[in-house]
Write an enzyme that holds these catalytic residues in place. Structure first.
Site, short mmCIF file in Angstrom:
data_model
loop_
_atom_site.label_atom_id
_atom_site.label_comp_id
_atom_site.label_asym_id
_atom_site.label_seq_id
_atom_site.Cartn_x
_atom_site.Cartn_y
_atom_site.Cartn_z
CG HIS A 27 -0.33 0.09 2.55
ND1 HIS A 27 0.52 -0.87 3.05
CD2 HIS A 27 -0.44 1.04 3.52
CE1 HIS A 27 0.91 -0.52 4.26
NE2 HIS A 27 0.35 0.64 4.58
CG HIS A 70 -0.05 4.41 4.78
ND1 HIS A 70 -0.86 3.71 5.63
CD2 HIS A 70 -0.77 5.49 4.35
CE1 HIS A 70 -2.03 4.33 5.72
NE2 HIS A 70 -2.00 5.40 4.96
CG ASP A 88 5.11 2.72 7.17
OD1 ASP A 88 4.21 3.26 6.50
OD2 ASP A 88 4.86 1.86 8.03
CG HIS A 89 4.22 -0.39 4.13
ND1 HIS A 89 4.18 -1.73 4.47
CD2 HIS A 89 3.87 0.29 5.24
CE1 HIS A 89 3.78 -1.84 5.72
NE2 HIS A 89 3.59 -0.63 6.22
CG HIS A 111 -4.02 -0.03 6.52
ND1 HIS A 111 -3.99 0.06 7.88
CD2 HIS A 111 -2.95 0.69 6.08
CE1 HIS A 111 -2.96 0.82 8.25
NE2 HIS A 111 -2.32 1.22 7.17
CG ASP A 157 0.68 -1.32 7.81
OD1 ASP A 157 1.63 -2.09 7.84
OD2 ASP A 157 0.85 -0.09 7.85
CG HIS A 168 3.82 -2.50 10.87
ND1 HIS A 168 2.96 -1.67 11.52
CD2 HIS A 168 4.16 -1.84 9.74
CE1 HIS A 168 2.77 -0.56 10.80
NE2 HIS A 168 3.49 -0.65 9.71
#
Lengths: 307, 307
Positions: free
Chosen positions: A63, A65, A67-68, A143, A213, A271
């Site tokens: 996805h 976000h 941090d990914h 999410h 997530d 995570h």
């Protein structure tokens, strides 16, 4: 020894800390390498832990976000600077394609290899990637933005025929394949040998699922049934179940419940919220629900095995 | 002890290695912090080396090659996740503004603080940032995309008046400022005291210049005259002078020549090509031209002093 291996590069949540990097992991199966998520610094983590990734041809981004995926453009650039020529395929939410192109355009970079974007929105139960031996599918997670999990499954292995029997009976090669697939054998005298008499079962196929997530979502389990290893996010502990639910993340106990309900063999947690300097509390809580649980450790490579 | 400090976070060139990170450095002067460039992993380098950056309000991005800015969006996100409220100003080439906005839009993020973009194209000799005590200017470097260097200069300090003289003569406060600025003093009897008799010279103002990335360019020197510390890129060694020129980078000797011609006090080399596992060859070559040269070391904080 298993040929399916998982290297965890980052096991932290949205905010990096001195001890946790953002999400990224490298799945290796025989000659294939797959990168799952690519948070900032993923390429440095590969270097730091001396994990070679020359065979990488497919990247999966769960996805959008940061941090990914914030580390993806850096990895793409590094491949370019090292003269990569073979294509690189990126399975990701559709919006990432324009963003990466925007970044390349800003630095006036024309890559010397082909970048192929495959949009996760276009698959349902169709495999993203398939070979003779295995496939990779995506499935929806729950999410705050569209988000997918990934499952790698080795295809069922062929049965093994008793070698002496093959030699004694001089079985033609086309028959050998059929027997390996489960057929009985009828010899030239008309005698039938049941498959179970002349073959032994192969080892169980290996599989791996990545769920990050996501909020606790029972509907995930149908996609990851019986996996050998499940990596599931465990951002929070039991005391923060309400926060987890609001932020569409999971507690460690919820991750364990998913492992249990999906009949996973083993659970790897990751995570972790930056608030847990020592995530042992997460391990303890998860093990009460699903004993075969472990904390993921950055830089460690896990053999995925039926035990 | 000097209050001007430089923390080097990354001293590598375009491709990160196990020992070199991409460009990034934190300049600290009394209560002010300035981040200069922000390659991938800059926020992790700050964490790793325990360098606090809570006072950061201004970021300077030299150019839009990834090794100088890929870490910016991650830092912006981290500030957001930690609830930052005070504005953050980014001095960068204009194209960066749309790119950062694109990234925030993709993750549906509305920052809880104001992000101000100042386009480097709009300044000439005007300061980017100015206070009572110092200013920061940009100047053009010679690279394959528009690229700017930055120079920090403390403003001339006031002269110091002999304390006994102030007390004996009961000098009014408005006169004190003038004397500190260099005026002579006339007492109530009409006697003139020359400034040089009643004051002592302040220490020399401190200054710092950042030149990365750039080909050898003599015209840089006029912008960085007499700086206390010069950080100049030294991507290649003497044997690669032709490559340096083609790629619009510098050799270590060329960096030293710029230090010499600009009358810099000290030179710090950085932006080392990944081919130099040990950049000592760069140091040796540079010192032949400009002896007061040092290799920058990641994680190290340098006091910028007149010695």
């Amino acid at each position: 020894v298993s040929n399916l291996k998982l290297s965890v590069l980052g096991n932290g949540a949205a905010v990096p800390t001195a001890y946790c990097n953002p999400s990224g992991q490298l799945l290796t199966f025989e000659g294939n390498q797959f990168l799952i998520d690519c948070g900032e610094g993923t390429q440095m983590q590969l270097l730091k832990h001396k994990i070679r990734y020359r065979k990488l041809e497919n990247i999966f981004i769960s996805h959008l976000h940061g941090d990914h995926y914030y580390g993806l453009i850096g990895l793409i650039s590094t491949f370019h600077l090292y003269g990569r020529e073979k294509p690189l395929t990126i399975y990701a939410p559709a919006d990432l394609e324009e963003l990466i192109k925007h970044q390349l355009q800003v630095s006036k970079t024309t890559l010397n290899y082909e970048l192929r974007f495959m949009h996760l929105e276009n698959y349902n139960d169709d495999p993203l990637f398939e070979s003779d031996d295995f496939y990779i599918k995506s499935f929806p997670l729950k999410h705050s933005v569209p988000c997918w999990g990934f499952v790698f499954r080795e295809k069922p292995l062929l049965r093994k025929i008793n070698r002496e029997f093959i030699e004694n009976k001089k079985i033609p090669s086309e028959q050998i394949v059929k027997i390996k697939q489960g057929s009985d054998f009828v010899d030239s005298d008309g005698v039938t040998y049941l498959n179970s008499q002349i073959t032994i079962a192969p080892r169980k196929s290996l599989s791996y699922a990545y769920c990050s997530d996501t909020a606790y979502d029972e509907s995930i389990t149908k996609h990851i049934k019986d996996v050998t290893l499940l990596y599931h996010e465990a951002t929070f502990d039991n005391s923060m179940e309400t926060v987890a639910s609001e932020k569409l993340h999971s507690t460690a106990s919820q991750a364990a419940q998913i492992a249990k309900n999906s009949n996973s063999l083993k659970l790897l947690l990751g995570h972790f919220s930056a608030r847990f300097k020592d995530p042992k509390v997460l391990l303890d809580e998860a093990r009460k629900v699903f004993p075969n649980t472990f904390l993921s450790i950055e830089g460690r490579t896990y053999l995925i095995e039926n035990k």
